[in-house]
Design a protein around this motif. Sequence first.
Motif, PDB file in Angstrom:
ATOM      1  N   THR A  50       0.832  -1.201   0.000  1.00  0.00           N
ATOM      2  CA  THR A  50       0.000   0.000   0.000  1.00  0.00           C
ATOM      3  C   THR A  50       0.869   1.253   0.000  1.00  0.00           C
ATOM      4  OG1 THR A  50      -1.563  -1.245   1.342  1.00  0.00           O
ATOM      5  CG2 THR A  50      -1.954   1.119   1.150  1.00  0.00           C
ATOM      6  N   ALA A  53       2.590   1.759  -3.376  1.00  0.00           N
ATOM      7  CA  ALA A  53       1.709   2.342  -4.395  1.00  0.00           C
ATOM      8  C   ALA A  53       1.458   3.825  -4.113  1.00  0.00           C
ATOM      9  CB  ALA A  53       0.397   1.575  -4.452  1.00  0.00           C
ATOM     10  N   LYS A  54       1.297   4.172  -2.843  1.00  0.00           N
ATOM     11  CA  LYS A  54       1.072   5.577  -2.473  1.00  0.00           C
ATOM     12  C   LYS A  54       2.295   6.420  -2.800  1.00  0.00           C
ATOM     13  CE  LYS A  54      -0.659   5.273   1.778  1.00  0.00           C
ATOM     14  NZ  LYS A  54      -0.808   5.672   3.186  1.00  0.00           N
ATOM     15  N   GLY A  57       2.980   6.161  -6.800  1.00  0.00           N
ATOM     16  CA  GLY A  57       1.877   6.466  -7.704  1.00  0.00           C
ATOM     17  C   GLY A  57       1.009   5.265  -8.020  1.00  0.00           C
ATOM     18  N   SER A  58       1.643   4.094  -8.195  1.00  0.00           N
ATOM     19  CA  SER A  58       0.854   2.885  -8.423  1.00  0.00           C
ATOM     20  C   SER A  58       1.714   1.661  -8.128  1.00  0.00           C
ATOM     21  CB  SER A  58       0.370   2.817  -9.880  1.00  0.00           C
ATOM     22  OG  SER A  58       1.416   2.370 -10.706  1.00  0.00           O
ATOM     23  N   ALA A  59       1.070   0.511  -8.093  1.00  0.00           N
ATOM     24  CA  ALA A  59       1.803  -0.721  -7.803  1.00  0.00           C
ATOM     25  C   ALA A  59       2.820  -1.039  -8.899  1.00  0.00           C
ATOM     26  CB  ALA A  59       0.827  -1.884  -7.640  1.00  0.00           C
ATOM     27  N   GLN A  60       2.542  -0.547 -10.142  1.00  0.00           N
ATOM     28  CA  GLN A  60       3.434  -0.859 -11.264  1.00  0.00           C
ATOM     29  C   GLN A  60       4.408   0.279 -11.577  1.00  0.00           C
ATOM     30  OE1 GLN A  60      -0.086  -1.558 -11.679  1.00  0.00           O
ATOM     31  NE2 GLN A  60       0.475  -3.603 -10.948  1.00  0.00           N
ATOM     32  N   ALA A  61       4.413   1.310 -10.727  1.00  0.00           N
ATOM     33  CA  ALA A  61       5.150   2.542 -11.060  1.00  0.00           C
ATOM     34  C   ALA A  61       6.621   2.290 -11.376  1.00  0.00           C
ATOM     35  CB  ALA A  61       5.016   3.549  -9.930  1.00  0.00           C
TER      36      ALA A  61
END
Length: 241
Positions: A50, A53-54, A57-61
């Motif tokens: 979490t 991602a925060k 920007g995202s889980a795949q950033a």
Amino acid sequence: MNTTTAQLLAIVSVDSAQRVRCQNPGCGHSVYRAIHVVRDGGELLVLGSTCFAKRYGSAQALGSASHGGGTGRVLTEQERELLAHNTAELVARFEAEERRKAEEQAAFVAEIKARETHFVRMLTAPALPAAAARPPGLPGLGRAGVPHWPWMKPTASFGYFKLHDGSAWVRVLHQNGQHVLVPWPVFEGWDEALPGHLGRPDLDLGGYVLANVQAAVAYLQKLGQPCKVFGNWRELVAGTR
Ligand SMILES: [Zn+2]
């Protein structure tokens, strides 16, 4: 957050009873699944998914993880200790593991290639009965005057060495300027016949690429007759018949 300097190194898991702390500033939650190990600036961070991602920007950033295939593999107890207390060491281990795998892969490929070369050599070698029918010392020979070795420099001279044990070698100049010592006729185990300091066997060429021509000549002459030099292929064929 600047994502350009951050690198996702691994995604790992630990036993739920052995959770580790998320190191995102202000978080401190304990996490055990999809733990993201990130190199951010000069720092190694252990982040929950979490917070990762925060933060980026995202889980795949940051794309996929450099190590461990991003499968969230479960760490051993020892690795878990490293993750919590010495992340750098854990990352170093991942890197060493990757290196070892890459080396193993390279060795495997080299082995396959060597076998392939050996196989091709066996297929293209003159058949035994035909070789036996030729004059001694001249197996594999086409028409006189036709160069036997496609890689050789056509205008260069040959050195011919007849050894007391019956084997013979020809020193041939390669188009690339290297001197190649070719067993002639080819015999089983030729690639282990010479000491390593003289040169290295090249299975593609079918001879030794000489490291030191003078030393090789001296070595061969000690084991046999003085070197005979032939100015061209036709002379070599005629002179060794
Ligand atoms: Zn967190």
